[in-house]
Scaffold this motif. Sequence first.
Motif, PDB file in Angstrom:
ATOM      1  N   ARG A  93       0.835  -1.204   0.000  1.00 58.03           N
ATOM      2  CA  ARG A  93       0.000   0.000   0.000  1.00 58.03           C
ATOM      3  C   ARG A  93       0.871   1.256   0.000  1.00 58.03           C
ATOM      4  NH1 ARG A  93      -3.851   0.049   4.861  1.00 58.03           N
ATOM      5  NH2 ARG A  93      -2.148   1.114   5.929  1.00 58.03           N
ATOM      6  N   ALA A  94       1.926   1.233   0.832  1.00 57.40           N
ATOM      7  CA  ALA A  94       2.844   2.371   0.864  1.00 57.40           C
ATOM      8  C   ALA A  94       3.599   2.495  -0.455  1.00 57.40           C
ATOM      9  CB  ALA A  94       3.825   2.208   2.023  1.00 57.40           C
ATOM     10  N   ALA A  95       3.972   1.355  -1.028  1.00 60.40           N
ATOM     11  CA  ALA A  95       4.694   1.384  -2.302  1.00 60.40           C
ATOM     12  C   ALA A  95       3.838   2.003  -3.398  1.00 60.40           C
ATOM     13  CB  ALA A  95       5.118  -0.033  -2.684  1.00 60.40           C
ATOM     14  N   ALA A  96       2.555   1.672  -3.409  1.00 59.30           N
ATOM     15  CA  ALA A  96       1.658   2.228  -4.426  1.00 59.30           C
ATOM     16  C   ALA A  96       1.552   3.743  -4.282  1.00 59.30           C
ATOM     17  CB  ALA A  96       0.284   1.580  -4.314  1.00 59.30           C
ATOM     18  N   GLU A  97       1.504   4.225  -3.043  1.00 58.37           N
ATOM     19  CA  GLU A  97       1.400   5.666  -2.810  1.00 58.37           C
ATOM     20  C   GLU A  97       2.637   6.410  -3.293  1.00 58.37           C
ATOM     21  OE1 GLU A  97       0.635   6.102   1.327  1.00 58.37           O
ATOM     22  OE2 GLU A  97      -1.417   5.307   1.213  1.00 58.37           O
ATOM     23  N   HIS A  98       3.796   5.742  -3.234  1.00 55.22           N
ATOM     24  CA  HIS A  98       5.053   6.391  -3.631  1.00 55.22           C
ATOM     25  C   HIS A  98       5.546   5.913  -5.000  1.00 55.22           C
ATOM     26  CE1 HIS A  98       5.730   8.427   0.237  1.00 55.22           C
ATOM     27  NE2 HIS A  98       5.200   7.341   0.793  1.00 55.22           N
ATOM     28  N   ASN A  99       4.692   5.167  -5.707  1.00 51.67           N
ATOM     29  CA  ASN A  99       5.014   4.690  -7.055  1.00 51.67           C
ATOM     30  C   ASN A  99       6.299   3.846  -7.074  1.00 51.67           C
ATOM     31  OD1 ASN A  99       4.173   4.529  -9.768  1.00 51.67           O
ATOM     32  ND2 ASN A  99       5.721   6.037 -10.384  1.00 51.67           N
ATOM     33  N   VAL A 100       6.418   2.954  -6.091  1.00 54.29           N
ATOM     34  CA  VAL A 100       7.598   2.088  -5.963  1.00 54.29           C
ATOM     35  C   VAL A 100       7.277   0.704  -6.531  1.00 54.29           C
ATOM     36  CG1 VAL A 100       9.119   0.903  -4.318  1.00 54.29           C
ATOM     37  CG2 VAL A 100       8.511   3.308  -3.960  1.00 54.29           C
ATOM     38  N   PRO A 101       8.081   0.188  -7.465  1.00 54.52           N
ATOM     39  CA  PRO A 101       7.840  -1.153  -8.015  1.00 54.52           C
ATOM     40  C   PRO A 101       8.143  -2.239  -6.985  1.00 54.52           C
ATOM     41  CG  PRO A 101       9.907  -0.288  -8.837  1.00 54.52           C
ATOM     42  CD  PRO A 101       9.257   0.832  -8.069  1.00 54.52           C
ATOM     43  N   LEU A 102       7.669  -3.449  -7.277  1.00 56.98           N
ATOM     44  CA  LEU A 102       7.784  -4.569  -6.344  1.00 56.98           C
ATOM     45  C   LEU A 102       8.647  -5.681  -6.929  1.00 56.98           C
ATOM     46  CD1 LEU A 102       3.970  -4.882  -5.476  1.00 56.98           C
ATOM     47  CD2 LEU A 102       5.656  -3.389  -4.380  1.00 56.98           C
ATOM     48  N   LEU A 103       9.202  -6.494  -6.023  1.00 57.11           N
ATOM     49  CA  LEU A 103       9.942  -7.697  -6.400  1.00 57.11           C
ATOM     50  C   LEU A 103       9.380  -8.879  -5.627  1.00 57.11           C
ATOM     51  CD1 LEU A 103      13.644  -6.454  -6.030  1.00 57.11           C
ATOM     52  CD2 LEU A 103      12.335  -6.578  -8.154  1.00 57.11           C
ATOM     53  N   TYR A 104       9.390 -10.044  -6.268  1.00 55.93           N
ATOM     54  CA  TYR A 104       9.065 -11.281  -5.554  1.00 55.93           C
ATOM     55  C   TYR A 104      10.042 -12.351  -6.021  1.00 55.93           C
ATOM     56  CZ  TYR A 104       6.646 -15.167  -3.420  1.00 55.93           C
ATOM     57  OH  TYR A 104       6.352 -16.257  -2.643  1.00 55.93           O
ATOM     58  N   VAL A 105      10.709 -12.999  -5.066  1.00 56.36           N
ATOM     59  CA  VAL A 105      11.714 -14.010  -5.400  1.00 56.36           C
ATOM     60  C   VAL A 105      11.059 -15.386  -5.417  1.00 56.36           C
ATOM     61  CG1 VAL A 105      13.931 -15.029  -4.777  1.00 56.36           C
ATOM     62  CG2 VAL A 105      13.509 -12.597  -4.347  1.00 56.36           C
ATOM     63  N   ILE A 112      13.365 -13.957 -10.327  1.00 57.89           N
ATOM     64  CA  ILE A 112      12.865 -12.809  -9.579  1.00 57.89           C
ATOM     65  C   ILE A 112      11.762 -12.186 -10.428  1.00 57.89           C
ATOM     66  CG2 ILE A 112      13.395 -10.529  -8.634  1.00 57.89           C
ATOM     67  CD1 ILE A 112      16.261 -11.464  -8.220  1.00 57.89           C
ATOM     68  N   ILE A 113      10.557 -12.123  -9.882  1.00 55.55           N
ATOM     69  CA  ILE A 113       9.415 -11.555 -10.595  1.00 55.55           C
ATOM     70  C   ILE A 113       9.346 -10.065 -10.277  1.00 55.55           C
ATOM     71  CG2 ILE A 113       6.910 -11.637 -10.890  1.00 55.55           C
ATOM     72  CD1 ILE A 113       7.044 -14.562  -9.891  1.00 55.55           C
ATOM     73  N   THR A 114       9.257  -9.242 -11.296  1.00 56.12           N
ATOM     74  CA  THR A 114       9.124  -7.794 -11.092  1.00 56.12           C
ATOM     75  C   THR A 114       7.675  -7.393 -11.340  1.00 56.12           C
ATOM     76  OG1 THR A 114       9.784  -7.386 -13.394  1.00 56.12           O
ATOM     77  CG2 THR A 114      11.512  -7.341 -11.730  1.00 56.12           C
ATOM     78  N   LEU A 115       7.193  -6.462 -10.504  1.00 54.68           N
ATOM     79  CA  LEU A 115       5.798  -6.020 -10.580  1.00 54.68           C
ATOM     80  C   LEU A 115       5.736  -4.497 -10.541  1.00 54.68           C
ATOM     81  CD1 LEU A 115       6.007  -8.494  -8.143  1.00 54.68           C
ATOM     82  CD2 LEU A 115       3.616  -8.629  -8.840  1.00 54.68           C
ATOM     83  N   ALA A 116       4.738  -3.951 -11.200  1.00 51.52           N
ATOM     84  CA  ALA A 116       4.483  -2.514 -11.150  1.00 51.52           C
ATOM     85  C   ALA A 116       3.895  -2.163  -9.786  1.00 51.52           C
ATOM     86  CB  ALA A 116       3.520  -2.120 -12.267  1.00 51.52           C
ATOM     87  N   PRO A 117       3.867  -0.876  -9.411  1.00 52.97           N
ATOM     88  CA  PRO A 117       3.288  -0.484  -8.119  1.00 52.97           C
ATOM     89  C   PRO A 117       1.858  -0.970  -7.907  1.00 52.97           C
ATOM     90  CG  PRO A 117       4.530   1.338  -9.047  1.00 52.97           C
ATOM     91  CD  PRO A 117       4.490   0.281 -10.100  1.00 52.97           C
ATOM     92  N   ASP A 118       1.105  -1.172  -9.007  1.00 55.25           N
ATOM     93  CA  ASP A 118      -0.272  -1.647  -8.850  1.00 55.25           C
ATOM     94  C   ASP A 118      -0.358  -3.165  -8.699  1.00 55.25           C
ATOM     95  OD1 ASP A 118       0.275  -2.612 -11.367  1.00 55.25           O
ATOM     96  OD2 ASP A 118      -1.277  -1.456 -12.401  1.00 55.25           O
ATOM     97  N   GLY A 119       0.790  -3.855  -8.717  1.00 59.25           N
ATOM     98  CA  GLY A 119       0.815  -5.298  -8.528  1.00 59.25           C
ATOM     99  C   GLY A 119       0.801  -6.111  -9.800  1.00 59.25           C
TER     100      GLY A 119
END
Length: 377
Positions: A93-105, A112-119
């Motif tokens: 939720r915080a990442a979405a507010e700050h437009n921070v992308p996500l990682l999942y290993v 390593i899966i990369t995701l946009a801030p919206d998931g």
Amino acid sequence: MPVLIPTLVFRPVSTQLLVTDGVRSVGENIRDALRTHQDTKTLGCHVHEPIRPYWPEDAAAQSDRIFTGRYNGRRFALNVTGGTTLMALGARRAAAEHNVPLLYVDTDNGVIITLAPDGSVTGEREITVSVPTSTYLAAHSATVSAREPWGKAIERRESWLKPFLEAATVLGQAGGGSERLLDVIRPVCSGGAAGPAELPEVTTAEESLANRLQEFGMIEVARRGGSLQVQPKGDERIRQFLTGHWLELYVYRACLTSGLFDDVCLSVDIRRRTESGTVVNECDVLTTLRGRLAVISCKTARLDHKDENKGAVYELDSLLQAELMGLYARKVLVTNRLALRPPLRNRAGLSQIECIWGPHLPDVAQRIQSCLLPGRR
């Protein structure tokens, strides 16, 4: 390892770890592990004050403070692997507010899966980073050191090892063909019988193997009709070699020269800190590949007695509990026995131990590698 791998892959200026009370030490272990790796020992790693595992508001608030704090304006990525689901929801939720992308290993599939801030998924990156044994173990609150004489000799590259390594390769490539010869030699080497040892109804392959060991200066051989008399030399290293250490040397050399692994270690002690003190476990061979660890136990003694096959399995089981060595450690039992009896194979299967025996020894490195490849659990 899913927490450590992105730092090894991307090498960020700083890694900020959100932890709970129950796993605060894990964050400290990650920091220690980074210090063992040449490429990451200068990178920053900060373990924040523990948050509640099932309160997403805690994770959201702490993530927000990180995004707007010292590194405000820098490029961030949020690794949502390893925490509770509610922690991940709060941090996202915080990442979405700050437009921070996500990682999942996804260690199971090696990406390593990369995701946009919206998931939404934006891509995958194969895990190809090399993880030394010392780094893997440090991430699990353990250290590794070579043992005398074999491990230390490898570490120091001592010249006396050369004939032992070459002889080990000869024995290993013979597969299960070494079983009878070494079984009759063992009691003489251990002092349980007077020499020379006698091998009745010797085969051509067994005689050839004995002659090769004689060429390496380890035994003396004499033919007596259909039998072969074998006298081991008195050197203590030779006796250790013939009673079992040859298999450790063979597996080590096969794995090392194959080029299939990130790291290979021979004859080591693993020291782990616990609340009651330091626990030391002896290990024959260790290998790592793409963030996974294989602990390999080498056995040349007979494994058909219930106590012996139980001990062979328990030795690996006691060391490789998931809570001690992580979910990505693999257990491998290697033996020169021509066959494994069903009780041992069943017991090993229940404990998720990969067994490699006599006929498969020539391909031991490839078989160990297969245990560590993505898709194997």
